[in-house]
Scaffold this motif. Structure first.
Motif, short mmCIF file in Angstrom:
data_model
loop_
_atom_site.label_atom_id
_atom_site.label_comp_id
_atom_site.label_asym_id
_atom_site.label_seq_id
_atom_site.Cartn_x
_atom_site.Cartn_y
_atom_site.Cartn_z
N ARG A 24 36.87 46.84 18.47
CA ARG A 24 37.81 46.36 17.44
C ARG A 24 37.37 45.01 16.89
NH1 ARG A 24 41.75 48.32 20.89
NH2 ARG A 24 42.22 46.23 21.63
N LEU A 25 36.93 44.12 17.79
CA LEU A 25 36.50 42.80 17.36
C LEU A 25 35.19 42.87 16.57
CD1 LEU A 25 37.96 40.15 17.60
CD2 LEU A 25 36.73 39.69 19.71
N LEU A 26 34.27 43.75 16.99
CA LEU A 26 33.03 43.95 16.22
C LEU A 26 33.34 44.50 14.84
CD1 LEU A 26 30.67 45.48 18.93
CD2 LEU A 26 30.34 43.30 17.74
N ASP A 27 34.26 45.45 14.77
CA ASP A 27 34.66 46.02 13.47
C ASP A 27 35.30 44.95 12.59
OD1 ASP A 27 33.75 48.51 14.33
OD2 ASP A 27 35.76 49.30 14.75
N ASN A 32 34.96 41.18 8.02
CA ASN A 32 34.97 39.80 7.53
C ASN A 32 33.64 39.46 6.86
OD1 ASN A 32 37.56 38.64 8.02
ND2 ASN A 32 37.14 38.89 10.19
N LEU A 33 32.55 39.95 7.40
CA LEU A 33 31.25 39.72 6.78
C LEU A 33 31.19 40.37 5.39
CD1 LEU A 33 28.52 38.38 7.27
CD2 LEU A 33 27.76 40.50 8.33
N LEU A 34 31.71 41.57 5.27
CA LEU A 34 31.77 42.23 3.95
C LEU A 34 32.60 41.41 2.97
CD1 LEU A 34 32.20 46.00 4.90
CD2 LEU A 34 30.21 44.93 3.83
N ASP A 35 33.75 40.92 3.43
CA ASP A 35 34.60 40.10 2.56
C ASP A 35 33.89 38.82 2.15
OD1 ASP A 35 36.61 41.98 2.75
OD2 ASP A 35 37.87 40.80 4.10
N ALA A 36 33.14 38.23 3.08
CA ALA A 36 32.44 36.98 2.80
C ALA A 36 31.37 37.17 1.72
CB ALA A 36 31.80 36.43 4.07
N ASN A 45 37.58 31.13 0.50
CA ASN A 45 37.89 32.37 1.19
C ASN A 45 36.64 33.07 1.71
OD1 ASN A 45 40.71 32.33 1.16
ND2 ASN A 45 40.75 32.99 -0.96
N ARG A 46 35.55 32.97 0.97
CA ARG A 46 34.29 33.55 1.47
C ARG A 46 33.84 32.81 2.73
NH1 ARG A 46 29.83 33.49 -2.51
NH2 ARG A 46 28.92 35.02 -1.10
N PHE A 47 33.94 31.49 2.72
CA PHE A 47 33.59 30.69 3.88
C PHE A 47 34.48 31.06 5.07
CE2 PHE A 47 34.00 27.05 6.66
CZ PHE A 47 32.70 26.58 6.79
N ASP A 48 35.77 31.14 4.82
CA ASP A 48 36.72 31.46 5.88
C ASP A 48 36.43 32.82 6.50
OD1 ASP A 48 39.06 30.56 7.37
OD2 ASP A 48 40.11 32.22 6.40
N ALA A 49 36.10 33.80 5.69
CA ALA A 49 35.80 35.14 6.21
C ALA A 49 34.53 35.11 7.06
CB ALA A 49 35.66 36.13 5.06
N ALA A 50 33.50 34.41 6.61
CA ALA A 50 32.26 34.31 7.39
C ALA A 50 32.52 33.56 8.69
CB ALA A 50 31.17 33.62 6.57
N TYR A 51 33.30 32.49 8.63
CA TYR A 51 33.63 31.72 9.83
C TYR A 51 34.40 32.58 10.83
CZ TYR A 51 35.52 28.22 12.93
OH TYR A 51 35.87 27.52 14.06
N LYS A 52 35.32 33.40 10.35
CA LYS A 52 36.06 34.29 11.24
C LYS A 52 35.12 35.23 11.97
CE LYS A 52 39.87 36.31 9.99
NZ LYS A 52 40.89 37.00 9.17
N ALA A 53 34.10 35.74 11.27
CA ALA A 53 33.13 36.62 11.91
C ALA A 53 32.38 35.89 13.03
CB ALA A 53 32.15 37.18 10.87
N ILE A 54 32.04 34.63 12.78
CA ILE A 54 31.38 33.82 13.81
C ILE A 54 32.29 33.68 15.02
CG2 ILE A 54 30.65 31.45 14.36
CD1 ILE A 54 29.59 31.33 11.39
N MET A 55 33.54 33.35 14.79
CA MET A 55 34.47 33.18 15.91
C MET A 55 34.69 34.49 16.66
SD MET A 55 35.12 30.09 16.32
CE MET A 55 36.19 30.50 17.69
N GLN A 56 34.74 35.59 15.96
CA GLN A 56 34.93 36.87 16.62
C GLN A 56 33.75 37.18 17.54
OE1 GLN A 56 35.85 38.63 12.85
NE2 GLN A 56 38.03 38.82 13.35
N CYS A 57 32.54 36.85 17.11
CA CYS A 57 31.37 37.03 17.97
C CYS A 57 31.43 36.10 19.18
CB CYS A 57 30.09 36.79 17.18
SG CYS A 57 29.73 38.09 15.98
N ALA A 58 31.83 34.86 18.96
CA ALA A 58 31.95 33.91 20.07
C ALA A 58 32.96 34.42 21.09
CB ALA A 58 32.34 32.53 19.55
#
Length: 150
Positions: A24-27, A32-36, A45-58
């Protein structure tokens, strides 16, 4: 500081990851990467979406090691990022970049500081690299978390 030390000072909590939860977190990171990458979104918003993907990986890295951040504690984003060398073997130079992105996110979220196109590009590149690293790391270190029963 070790992950065990972070647990002892309540920056981390014990956590048992499941393949379903990790998927679920990978998905979510992939979405989020697609949105970014959407050019019609604002830089913020693009930055925020990319940052969320980073946090989800962490978070996945922590989960795979048996921990999660204590979200009731301030600084849980910083804790998750600074744990990356201990969870998924991310080099310190990359952690410094990710921490700078965290600080930019805080400036944007809490002070309204606009995000530059260069910051969006860097955050997007870091998110793409971390997602790829996360998938490879999981396949090597925790393939059980990638195996989802039908």
């Amino acid at each position: 500081m070790t992950l065990e030390n972070l647990l002892a000072i309540h920056r981390l909590q014990a956590f048992e990851a499941t393949a379903e939860g990790v998927q679920r977190l990978l998905d979510a990171a992939a979405r989020n990467l697609l949105d970014a990458r959407l050019p019609g979104l604002s830089a913020d918003n693009r930055f925020d979406a990319a940052y969320k993907a980073i946090m989800q990986c962490a978070m996945i890295g922590l989960w795979a090691k048996g921990y999660r951040t204590s979200t009731s504690q301030p600084g849980h984003h910083q804790t998750a990022l600074q744990a990356l060398p201990k969870t998924m073997g991310i080099d310190q130079d990359t952690v410094i970049i990710l921490d700078a992105l965290r600080k930019q996110r805080n400036l944007n979220d809490y002070e309204g500081d606009p995000v530059t196109a260069a910051a969006v590009a860097e955050c997007l590149a870091q998110a793409e690299a971390l997602i790829a690293h996360t998938l490879k790391w999981l396949a090597r270190q925790r393939p059980d978390l990638l195996a989802i029963a039908p």
